[in-house]
Design a protein around this motif. Structure first.
Motif, PDB file in Angstrom:
ATOM      1  N   TRP A  22     -10.276   0.656   8.010  1.00 20.12           N
ATOM      2  CA  TRP A  22      -9.236   0.725   6.987  1.00 20.12           C
ATOM      3  C   TRP A  22      -8.959   2.164   6.548  1.00 20.12           C
ATOM      4  O   TRP A  22      -7.811   2.503   6.231  1.00 20.12           O
ATOM      5  N   ALA A 154     -16.628  -7.659  -4.499  1.00 16.48           N
ATOM      6  CA  ALA A 154     -15.822  -8.029  -3.323  1.00 16.48           C
ATOM      7  C   ALA A 154     -16.311  -9.317  -2.676  1.00 16.48           C
ATOM      8  O   ALA A 154     -15.885  -9.658  -1.569  1.00 16.48           O
ATOM      9  N   SER A 157     -18.462  -9.783   1.701  1.00 15.57           N
ATOM     10  CA  SER A 157     -17.544  -9.007   2.543  1.00 15.57           C
ATOM     11  C   SER A 157     -18.248  -8.067   3.508  1.00 15.57           C
ATOM     12  O   SER A 157     -17.621  -7.174   4.067  1.00 15.57           O
ATOM     13  N   HIS A 166     -12.538  -5.895   8.084  1.00 10.62           N
ATOM     14  CA  HIS A 166     -11.703  -5.171   7.130  1.00 10.62           C
ATOM     15  C   HIS A 166     -10.993  -4.002   7.801  1.00 10.62           C
ATOM     16  O   HIS A 166     -11.123  -2.858   7.373  1.00 10.62           O
ATOM     17  N   TRP A 169      -7.303  -4.306   5.750  1.00  9.80           N
ATOM     18  CA  TRP A 169      -7.773  -4.509   4.387  1.00  9.80           C
ATOM     19  C   TRP A 169      -6.669  -4.374   3.337  1.00  9.80           C
ATOM     20  O   TRP A 169      -6.700  -3.499   2.480  1.00  9.80           O
ATOM     21  N   PRO A 170      -5.663  -5.276   3.387  1.00  5.05           N
ATOM     22  CA  PRO A 170      -4.562  -5.209   2.413  1.00  5.05           C
ATOM     23  C   PRO A 170      -5.019  -5.410   0.972  1.00  5.05           C
ATOM     24  O   PRO A 170      -4.442  -4.807   0.050  1.00  5.05           O
ATOM     25  N   GLU A 171      -6.068  -6.215   0.761  1.00  7.25           N
ATOM     26  CA  GLU A 171      -6.575  -6.408  -0.605  1.00  7.25           C
ATOM     27  C   GLU A 171      -7.099  -5.094  -1.173  1.00  7.25           C
ATOM     28  O   GLU A 171      -6.918  -4.808  -2.355  1.00  7.25           O
ATOM     29  N   GLY A 172      -7.741  -4.307  -0.332  1.00  8.31           N
ATOM     30  CA  GLY A 172      -8.235  -3.004  -0.774  1.00  8.31           C
ATOM     31  C   GLY A 172      -7.100  -2.064  -1.129  1.00  8.31           C
ATOM     32  O   GLY A 172      -7.172  -1.337  -2.116  1.00  8.31           O
ATOM     33  N   MET A 174      -4.170  -2.916  -2.174  1.00 14.58           N
ATOM     34  CA  MET A 174      -3.601  -3.368  -3.456  1.00 14.58           C
ATOM     35  C   MET A 174      -4.499  -2.930  -4.621  1.00 14.58           C
ATOM     36  O   MET A 174      -3.998  -2.476  -5.658  1.00 14.58           O
ATOM     37  N   ARG A 175      -5.803  -3.040  -4.452  1.00 11.08           N
ATOM     38  CA  ARG A 175      -6.733  -2.606  -5.493  1.00 11.08           C
ATOM     39  C   ARG A 175      -6.609  -1.095  -5.709  1.00 11.08           C
ATOM     40  O   ARG A 175      -6.654  -0.610  -6.832  1.00 11.08           O
TER      41      ARG A 175
END
Length: 183
Positions: A22, A154, A157, A166, A169-172, A174-175
């Motif tokens: 990522w 997380a 994970s 990951h 890792w789109p969630e990362g 966004m965070r």
């Protein structure tokens, strides 16, 4: 703060960040991001990593946001006492390893295993996994407390890298956008 308003310095860990990691993807995707390259990602020496990080921060043209993964997160924490009044606005730290685990790895400078105990002089966030093979969640809680960092759970994970699924890792991301917004 938006990504366009900051120099985003990405600090890889042991072995660097391969093309599927990522961090490499964020480097390619975010126009103001750049990977901090070290002389040796396979036999890291803390003083060399710290000096390279400081050099890159001094080269920055905008406020700096640091993004560390694994050993890169520890390098940021160890460099922090040298970063007061440096233009660093925040640190986004992902999956920092536990010092006792680092101490068992013969390829790593033992100085990395010393626990950073001083709060960081800028806002910080640690993202930690419940099943990271390099750190227990309790150790991540302790480190977050020592550094004065917000801790994000997380879930299960792994080490939050390409091997644990990951890559993008789109969630990362966004965070990270939320973290920037609050700086």
């Amino acid at each position: 703060m938006r990504t366009s308003e900051a120099d985003i310095l990405i600090v890889p860990g042991l072995g660097g960040s391969g093309a599927d990691h990522w961090q490499s993807r964020w480097d390619a995707k975010l126009p103001t991001a750049r990977l901090i390259l070290q002389d040796s990602f396979d036999r890291p020496v803390l003083s060399e990593w710290r000096e390279r990080l400081i050099e890159e921060i001094l080269r920055a043209e905008r406020p700096v946001v640091l993004v560390g993964h694994s050993l890169g997160s520890l390098a940021i924490a160890h460099a922090a006492p040298h970063l007061r009044d440096s233009g660093v606005k925040g640190a986004f730290l992902v999956a920092p390893p536990a010092p006792d685990v680092v101490a068992t790895l013969s390829s790593i400078d033992p100085a990395f295993a010393a626990s950073p105990m001083e709060p960081l002089p800028f806002p910080s966030l640690i993202i930690a996994s419940r099943d990271d093979p390099y750190s227990s969640y309790a150790e991540s809680e302790r480190l977050a407390g020592s550094l004065g960092a917000e801790l994000v759970d997380a879930g299960n994970s792994g080490h939050i890298n390409a091997d644990s699924g990951h890559g993008p890792w789109p969630e990362g991301l966004m965070r990270f956008a939320g973290f920037l917004k609050n700086l």
